[in-house]
Design an enzyme around this catalytic site. Structure first.
Site, PDB file in Angstrom:
ATOM      1  N   LYS A  38       0.840  -1.203   0.000  1.00  0.00           N
ATOM      2  CA  LYS A  38       0.000   0.000   0.000  1.00  0.00           C
ATOM      3  C   LYS A  38       0.877   1.255   0.000  1.00  0.00           C
ATOM      4  O   LYS A  38       2.079   1.180   0.307  1.00  0.00           O
ATOM      5  CB  LYS A  38      -0.913  -0.006   1.232  1.00  0.00           C
ATOM      6  CG  LYS A  38      -0.179   0.023   2.572  1.00  0.00           C
ATOM      7  CD  LYS A  38      -1.116  -0.312   3.746  1.00  0.00           C
ATOM      8  CE  LYS A  38      -0.374  -0.263   5.069  1.00  0.00           C
ATOM      9  NZ  LYS A  38      -1.186  -0.815   6.172  1.00  0.00           N
ATOM     10  N   ARG A 136     -10.525  -0.567  14.910  1.00  0.00           N
ATOM     11  CA  ARG A 136     -10.366   0.237  13.705  1.00  0.00           C
ATOM     12  C   ARG A 136     -11.354  -0.272  12.652  1.00  0.00           C
ATOM     13  O   ARG A 136     -12.298   0.417  12.307  1.00  0.00           O
ATOM     14  CB  ARG A 136      -8.913   0.138  13.233  1.00  0.00           C
ATOM     15  CG  ARG A 136      -8.499   1.201  12.266  1.00  0.00           C
ATOM     16  CD  ARG A 136      -7.013   1.178  11.999  1.00  0.00           C
ATOM     17  NE  ARG A 136      -6.569   0.027  11.227  1.00  0.00           N
ATOM     18  CZ  ARG A 136      -5.343  -0.116  10.727  1.00  0.00           C
ATOM     19  NH1 ARG A 136      -4.439   0.831  10.947  1.00  0.00           N
ATOM     20  NH2 ARG A 136      -5.006  -1.171  10.026  1.00  0.00           N
ATOM     21  N   TYR A 264      11.802  31.967   4.693  1.00  0.00           N
ATOM     22  CA  TYR A 264      10.516  32.631   4.943  1.00  0.00           C
ATOM     23  C   TYR A 264      10.355  32.996   6.413  1.00  0.00           C
ATOM     24  O   TYR A 264      10.780  32.261   7.296  1.00  0.00           O
ATOM     25  CB  TYR A 264       9.368  31.719   4.530  1.00  0.00           C
ATOM     26  CG  TYR A 264       9.198  31.585   3.036  1.00  0.00           C
ATOM     27  CD1 TYR A 264       9.151  32.715   2.210  1.00  0.00           C
ATOM     28  CD2 TYR A 264       9.057  30.329   2.458  1.00  0.00           C
ATOM     29  CE1 TYR A 264       8.978  32.580   0.834  1.00  0.00           C
ATOM     30  CE2 TYR A 264       8.881  30.190   1.085  1.00  0.00           C
ATOM     31  CZ  TYR A 264       8.841  31.323   0.278  1.00  0.00           C
ATOM     32  OH  TYR A 264       8.663  31.186  -1.065  1.00  0.00           O
ATOM     33  N   MET A 313       8.427  24.979   0.212  1.00  0.00           N
ATOM     34  CA  MET A 313       7.745  23.944  -0.566  1.00  0.00           C
ATOM     35  C   MET A 313       8.742  23.099  -1.356  1.00  0.00           C
ATOM     36  O   MET A 313       8.625  21.877  -1.420  1.00  0.00           O
ATOM     37  CB  MET A 313       6.735  24.584  -1.524  1.00  0.00           C
ATOM     38  CG  MET A 313       5.858  23.547  -2.221  1.00  0.00           C
ATOM     39  SD  MET A 313       4.720  24.258  -3.419  1.00  0.00           S
ATOM     40  CE  MET A 313       3.680  25.262  -2.387  1.00  0.00           C
TER      41      MET A 313
HETATM   42  C1  PLP Z   1      -0.388  -1.825   6.883  1.00  0.00           C
HETATM   43  C2  PLP Z   1      -0.878  -3.125   7.363  1.00  0.00           C
HETATM   44  C3  PLP Z   1       0.013  -4.204   7.559  1.00  0.00           C
HETATM   45  C4  PLP Z   1       1.515  -4.070   7.447  1.00  0.00           C
HETATM   46  O1  PLP Z   1       2.053  -3.684   8.691  1.00  0.00           O
HETATM   47  P1  PLP Z   1       3.646  -3.582   8.904  1.00  0.00           P
HETATM   48  O2  PLP Z   1       3.800  -3.167  10.329  1.00  0.00           O
HETATM   49  O3  PLP Z   1       4.129  -2.531   7.958  1.00  0.00           O
HETATM   50  O4  PLP Z   1       4.213  -4.910   8.601  1.00  0.00           O
HETATM   51  C5  PLP Z   1      -0.533  -5.439   7.864  1.00  0.00           C
HETATM   52  N1  PLP Z   1      -1.855  -5.596   8.020  1.00  0.00           N
HETATM   53  C6  PLP Z   1      -2.733  -4.577   7.905  1.00  0.00           C
HETATM   54  C7  PLP Z   1      -4.185  -4.829   8.117  1.00  0.00           C
HETATM   55  C8  PLP Z   1      -2.270  -3.303   7.577  1.00  0.00           C
HETATM   56  O5  PLP Z   1      -3.139  -2.289   7.474  1.00  0.00           O
END
Ligand code: PLP
Length: 368
Positions: A38, A136, A264, A313
């Protein structure tokens, strides 16, 4: 390695292979490996990383959002891709692109089945996430009866896996809590298995779960950060190699008289004859304003040069008063020796945030 001549993120595939092999060495042969790619593979390059891991015969990929999975399909990824956080508006596209949704609530579960039926699917692979304490995303144990009844009435989907996510797998002070999550997960999967005619695979471990809770590897593990070279502890970091190096160059050097200011809002004021270097990387590239005013630093000719004044920036200015350097010299923001984790710690954040912040504007360069 040729010196950087502009701002560049080098991605080292040998380091990726090293991290992958290290993690694999922690697993039983029959435990599947899911690579979490991701957020552009944690700020690197998802298509590149996923293709490399696909060639190493990885079992699974995961992304957060649907369009990230679509991008992987467009880049030639044919392995299964779990979408961790889809929305109902994405469900048709998920099916069209053979992505596998995480179904985390009764609402999205019912809506996905409705669309899968409309699309004439049978046994479409889906994944059920249970909340064991992170609060979550995820079903609760009490939802199992309703889930099982709905599944009985449809042929459109098949539960490929059941999973959960640990809240504090890197924190040994929270070991009791983590063990309670694992125990809840056991109870949930056992109960679900009594209601289904087949056995979905089970997974709960992220990187620190893999390293700290070998008894909970089950059928598959999900690793993100360790693939990219960080193990959430000094001890584990020794075994891993950061895959990404962020480098830049000194564009210009200025000599400052006492009381001259830099940047700045005139946030830095010279307290004597000083020397500053201007570097083409700013908050639009991923170096947030919180790194300004002496908090963050870069490395120039093996010396730390603190960021002075406000982060712009497209630029930062750093103090090179005591550093022997010239315009055109290479600048290291982070690399294998000067870790992103240490730089992130200067502003009380973690490697995850700094590496995923490197914006798409920064050129990526493959190193083998
Ligand atoms: C991002 C994520 C992971 C990966 O976690 P790491 O600590 O980077 O290995 C695994 N499972 C879920 C559900 C995640 O959202």
């Amino acid at each position: 390695m040729p010196k950087a001549q502009e701002t560049i993120l080098e991605i080292n595939l040998n380091a990726l292979k090293h991290n992958f092999d290290y993690l694999k060495s922690k697993l039983n042969n029959n435990t599947k490996f899911l690579a979490v790619v991701k957020a552009f593979a944690y700020g690197s390059d998802a298509a590149l990383i996923a293709n490399y891991l696909q060639d190493l015969n990885i079992d699974y990929f995961a992304v957060a959002y649907t369009h990230e999975g679509v991008a992987l399909r467009d880049a030639g990824i044919t392995k299964p891709i779990l979408v961790l956080h889809p929305q109902p508006i994405n469900f048709k596209e998920i099916i069209d692109r053979c992505l596998e949704p995480n179904l985390y609530s009764l609402k999205v579960f019912k809506e996905f089945i409705e669309i899968a039926e409309k699309e004439n699917q049978t046994n479409y692979p889906v994944h059920l996430k249970f909340n064991t304490g992170l609060n979550r995303l995820g079903f609760l144990k009490n939802d199992i009866d309703v889930i099982a009844n709905i599944l009985k009435k449809t042929k459109a989907v098949k539960v490929t896996s059941v999973f959960s996510h640990l809240a504090a797998s890197e924190d040994s002070n929270e070991k009791q809590f983590t063990l309670s999550q694992i125990e809840k997960f056991e109870t949930i999967t056992a109960l679900l298995n009594t209601k289904l005619e087949y056995k979905p695979i089970k997974h709960i471990c992220n990187t620190s779960g893999i390293l700290n809770y070998p008894e909970a590897h089950y059928d598959m593990v999900r690793s993100g950060i360790a693939l990219y070279g960080f193990g959430n502890s000094k001890e584990e970091n020794k075994h891993l190699k950061p895959i990404a190096c962020l480098k830049s160059i000194i564009s210009q050097i200025h000599l400052l008289e006492k009381n001259e200011t830099v940047g700045y809002n005139r946030a830095f004021k010279s307290d004597g004859l000083q020397k500053s270097a201007t570097i083409p990387i700013g908050h639009a590239d991923g170096i947030g304003r919180q790194y300004g005013n002496g908090k963050g630093y870069v490395i120039i000719n093996d010396c730390k040069a603190p960021i002075i004044g406000n982060v712009c920036m497209d630029m930062i200015m750093v103090d090179v008063t005591n550093i022997d350097c010239n315009e055109g010299d290479e600048v290291i923001i982070f690399d294998q020796k000067n870790s992103a984790s240490n730089l992130a710690n200067t502003v009380n954040t973690i490697s995850y945030e700094l590496i995923t912040s490197v914006s798409q504007r920064v050129k990526r360069k493959i190193v083998k």
